[in-house]
Write an enzyme that holds these catalytic residues in place. Structure first.
Site, PDB file in Angstrom:
ATOM      1  N   ASN A   1      -7.628   0.614  -2.203  1.00 43.73           N
ATOM      2  CA  ASN A   1      -8.104   1.402  -1.062  1.00 43.73           C
ATOM      3  C   ASN A   1      -6.848   1.989  -0.428  1.00 43.73           C
ATOM      4  O   ASN A   1      -6.098   1.295   0.242  1.00 43.73           O
ATOM      5  CB  ASN A   1      -8.856   0.489  -0.075  1.00 43.73           C
ATOM      6  CG  ASN A   1      -9.221   1.221   1.213  1.00 43.73           C
ATOM      7  OD1 ASN A   1      -9.085   2.443   1.291  1.00 43.73           O
ATOM      8  ND2 ASN A   1      -9.676   0.477   2.204  1.00 43.73           N
TER       9      ASN A   1
ATOM     10  N   LYS B   1      -6.534   4.080   1.905  1.00 41.04           N
ATOM     11  CA  LYS B   1      -6.644   4.358   3.345  1.00 41.04           C
ATOM     12  C   LYS B   1      -6.085   5.765   3.639  1.00 41.04           C
ATOM     13  O   LYS B   1      -6.262   6.656   2.807  1.00 41.04           O
ATOM     14  CB  LYS B   1      -5.956   3.256   4.147  1.00 41.04           C
ATOM     15  CG  LYS B   1      -6.479   1.860   3.738  1.00 41.04           C
ATOM     16  CD  LYS B   1      -6.082   0.752   4.641  1.00 41.04           C
ATOM     17  CE  LYS B   1      -6.667  -0.555   4.108  1.00 41.04           C
ATOM     18  NZ  LYS B   1      -6.377  -1.698   4.953  1.00 41.04           N
TER      19      LYS B   1
ATOM     20  N   HIS C   1     -16.029  -0.604   5.723  1.00 38.23           N
ATOM     21  CA  HIS C   1     -14.705  -1.222   5.866  1.00 38.23           C
ATOM     22  C   HIS C   1     -14.487  -1.601   7.336  1.00 38.23           C
ATOM     23  O   HIS C   1     -14.924  -0.885   8.242  1.00 38.23           O
ATOM     24  CB  HIS C   1     -13.617  -0.251   5.397  1.00 38.23           C
ATOM     25  CG  HIS C   1     -12.291  -0.932   5.244  1.00 38.23           C
ATOM     26  ND1 HIS C   1     -11.478  -1.185   6.329  1.00 38.23           N
ATOM     27  CD2 HIS C   1     -11.670  -1.454   4.165  1.00 38.23           C
ATOM     28  CE1 HIS C   1     -10.398  -1.826   5.901  1.00 38.23           C
ATOM     29  NE2 HIS C   1     -10.490  -2.011   4.594  1.00 38.23           N
TER      30      HIS C   1
ATOM     31  N   GLU D   1     -12.064  -1.290   9.199  1.00 34.31           N
ATOM     32  CA  GLU D   1     -11.390  -0.257  10.003  1.00 34.31           C
ATOM     33  C   GLU D   1     -12.398   0.800  10.462  1.00 34.31           C
ATOM     34  O   GLU D   1     -12.277   1.351  11.561  1.00 34.31           O
ATOM     35  CB  GLU D   1     -10.237   0.365   9.198  1.00 34.31           C
ATOM     36  CG  GLU D   1      -9.054  -0.603   9.094  1.00 34.31           C
ATOM     37  CD  GLU D   1      -8.235  -0.488   7.824  1.00 34.31           C
ATOM     38  OE1 GLU D   1      -8.337   0.524   7.115  1.00 34.31           O
ATOM     39  OE2 GLU D   1      -7.483  -1.449   7.541  1.00 34.31           O
TER      40      GLU D   1
ATOM     41  N   GLU E   1     -13.666  -9.199   2.983  1.00 35.63           N
ATOM     42  CA  GLU E   1     -12.374  -8.917   3.592  1.00 35.63           C
ATOM     43  C   GLU E   1     -12.307  -9.545   4.980  1.00 35.63           C
ATOM     44  O   GLU E   1     -12.806  -8.943   5.960  1.00 35.63           O
ATOM     45  CB  GLU E   1     -12.170  -7.402   3.712  1.00 35.63           C
ATOM     46  CG  GLU E   1     -12.183  -6.687   2.379  1.00 35.63           C
ATOM     47  CD  GLU E   1     -11.350  -5.412   2.413  1.00 35.63           C
ATOM     48  OE1 GLU E   1     -10.604  -5.203   1.459  1.00 35.63           O
ATOM     49  OE2 GLU E   1     -11.434  -4.640   3.393  1.00 35.63           O
TER      50      GLU E   1
ATOM     51  N   GLY F   1      -3.927  -6.165   6.234  1.00 32.11           N
ATOM     52  CA  GLY F   1      -2.695  -5.516   6.671  1.00 32.11           C
ATOM     53  C   GLY F   1      -1.805  -6.408   7.518  1.00 32.11           C
ATOM     54  O   GLY F   1      -0.856  -5.935   8.143  1.00 32.11           O
TER      55      GLY F   1
ATOM     56  N   SER G   1      -4.456  -8.454   2.348  1.00 32.30           N
ATOM     57  CA  SER G   1      -3.087  -8.851   1.990  1.00 32.30           C
ATOM     58  C   SER G   1      -2.996  -9.438   0.580  1.00 32.30           C
ATOM     59  O   SER G   1      -2.186 -10.323   0.315  1.00 32.30           O
ATOM     60  CB  SER G   1      -2.521  -9.829   3.022  1.00 32.30           C
ATOM     61  OG  SER G   1      -2.454  -9.207   4.290  1.00 32.30           O
TER      62      SER G   1
ATOM     63  N   GLY H   1      -2.376  -2.102   0.922  1.00 34.79           N
ATOM     64  CA  GLY H   1      -0.954  -1.794   0.791  1.00 34.79           C
ATOM     65  C   GLY H   1      -0.408  -1.884  -0.625  1.00 34.79           C
ATOM     66  O   GLY H   1       0.303  -0.980  -1.095  1.00 34.79           O
TER      67      GLY H   1
HETATM   68  P1  13P Z   1      -4.253  -4.823   2.720  1.00 34.33           P
HETATM   69  O1  13P Z   1      -4.260  -5.202   1.240  1.00 34.33           O
HETATM   70  O2  13P Z   1      -3.230  -3.819   3.059  1.00 34.33           O
HETATM   71  O3  13P Z   1      -4.233  -6.041   3.595  1.00 34.33           O
HETATM   72  O4  13P Z   1      -5.654  -4.122   2.991  1.00 34.33           O
HETATM   73  C1  13P Z   1      -6.817  -4.703   2.536  1.00 34.33           C
HETATM   74  C2  13P Z   1      -7.924  -3.755   2.716  1.00 34.33           C
HETATM   75  O5  13P Z   1      -8.302  -3.427   3.824  1.00 34.33           O
HETATM   76  C3  13P Z   1      -8.557  -3.201   1.525  1.00 34.33           C
HETATM   77  O6  13P Z   1      -9.719  -2.517   1.835  1.00 34.33           O
END
Ligand code: 13P
Length: 369
Positions: free
Chosen positions: A125, A127, A211, A213, A283, A289, A329, A351
């Site tokens: 992802n 983002k 998600h 976010e 998640e 993150g 993460s 990430g």
């Molecule tokens: P990170 O791997 O950066 O923690 O993000 C996870 C995520 O939100 C995948 O959708």
């Protein structure tokens, strides 16, 4: 019904669907009872006898089952997570001896035995990252590194502006392309939104929905996630639906309530055949993150709970077929342990999906796992 810190001496012919027993002692017999979807957590069940019960979708977590016996019970979709099992029998078969036998005789094939029906999916992802030239460069690098991967579905979910570039860069490769959201209406006055049909027409295969976010910063709710999931399915897309608890919800010990609620609402009105086209990403919001990964056992516990919840809603066969990813993460160093867990069928990676080498390591960990 919730039972906490109790000492029970007999359960017989009772209908106790969705019963929750936690930190209790139950070293007696349970006979001819319906315990469908019930959860036993940190409970002493040593020496208990379970006879002719419907234990469909039951979850046993961190329980002491040593010396317990299960006879003529329906255990479809049952999950035993981190339980003490020595001396336990199912229909006269010693469970631990059977596990040792399988381990010794089937070795590598058998490490994926429970996952054999599900293909691991590793999805990036991205983002709000990468311009078009950057997207092309990343995918060009990645496709060479993962060209030999067959047993893992590789997906890159990219910003809308990168979809065309990503589709062109991955044409004819084993990398599938996904979007990061879609609207639930087919068309109309929804400034700034993209419909599922628009994505499908381009050749996009997957779409991330719900998600945290989106829920946190863009006021998305379970209701709109449900509508988006239905719209995506109607357009022929494969939704990757995200669920997960906040830190304070975990601290208040309501993770399972939060997850069950999200699963029930996000998939409300979706038939089993359509559910099978969906991927669920667990998640935990506190792990996204933050560099704070859930431990492999924490990830397994919730993914197993998601599967048990699906088993209750759709039956065990459907629940067994659904790919459940972990996200938060996940990186090149911790992926192997996470994806080795029975109910963790891959990952949704933020990430670490922005670096071809790291993403490749995660993909290859899932091949083995
Ligand atoms: P990170 O791997 O950066 O923690 O993000 C996870 C995520 O939100 C995948 O959708």
């Amino acid at each position: 019904m919730n039972i906490v810190n109790e000492k029970l001496s007999l359960i017989s012919e009772c209908n106790s669907e969705d019963l929750r027993i936690e930190r209790s002692r139950l070293c007696c017999d349970v006979e001819e009872s319906t315990m469908e979807g019930s959860v036993f957590k940190r409970t002493q069940l040593c020496g208990a006898g379970f006879i002719e019960n419907d234990m469909h979708g039951i979850g046993l977590q961190q329980c002491d089952l040593h010396g317990a016996g299960i006879e003529r019970c329906d255990l479809t979709g049952a999950a035993l997570v981190s339980c003490k099992l020595d001396g336990m029998t199912i229909d006269g078969i010693n469970v631990q001896e059977m596990m040792t036998f399988y381990k010794n005789n089937f070795k590598k094939e058998n490490t994926t035995m429970n996952k054999a029906t599900r293909k691991a999916i590793i999805a990036g992802n991205w983002k709000m990252n990468k311009t078009r030239p950057e997207a092309k460069a990343l995918l060009d690098e990645l496709k060479g590194m993962v060209a030999d991967v067959k047993s893992v579905e590789i997906v890159a979910c990219v910003p809308f502006t990168n979809l065309e570039t990503a589709l062109a860069a991955t044409e004819g490769t084993n990398i599938k392309i996904g979007a990061e959201n879609c609207h639930f209406e087919k068309s109309g006055a929804f400034t700034g939104e993209i419909s599922a049909d628009m994505l499908a027409e381009m050749g996009v295969e997957y779409v991330v929905l719900g998600h945290s976010e989106r829920r946190q910063y863009f006021a998305e709710t379970d209701e709109t996630v449900n509508k988006r999931t239905k719209a995506a399915l109607a357009a022929g897309l494969k939704p990757i639906v995200c669920v997960g608890e906040l830190l304070w919800e975990r601290e208040c010990n309501i993770t399972e309530e939060v997850i069950a609620r999200q699963i029930k609402l996000d998939f409300f009105g979706i038939e089993a055949e359509d559910l099978k086209k969906c991927v669920i990403a667990y998640e935990p919001v506190w792990a996204i993150g933050t560099g704070k990964t859930a431990t492999a056992d924490q990830a397994e516990e919730v993914c197993a709970f998601i599967r048990a919840t699906l088993a209750k809603l759709y039956g065990a066969e459907v629940a067994e077929a659904i790919t459940i990813q972990y996200g938060g993460s996940m990186n090149a160093a911790n992926a192997a342990e996470l994806v080795s867990k029975t109910n963790v069928d891959g990952g949704l990676i933020g990430g670490a999906s922005l670096k071809a080498a790291d993403f490749t390591t995660i993909i290859k960990a899932a091949e083995v796992g």
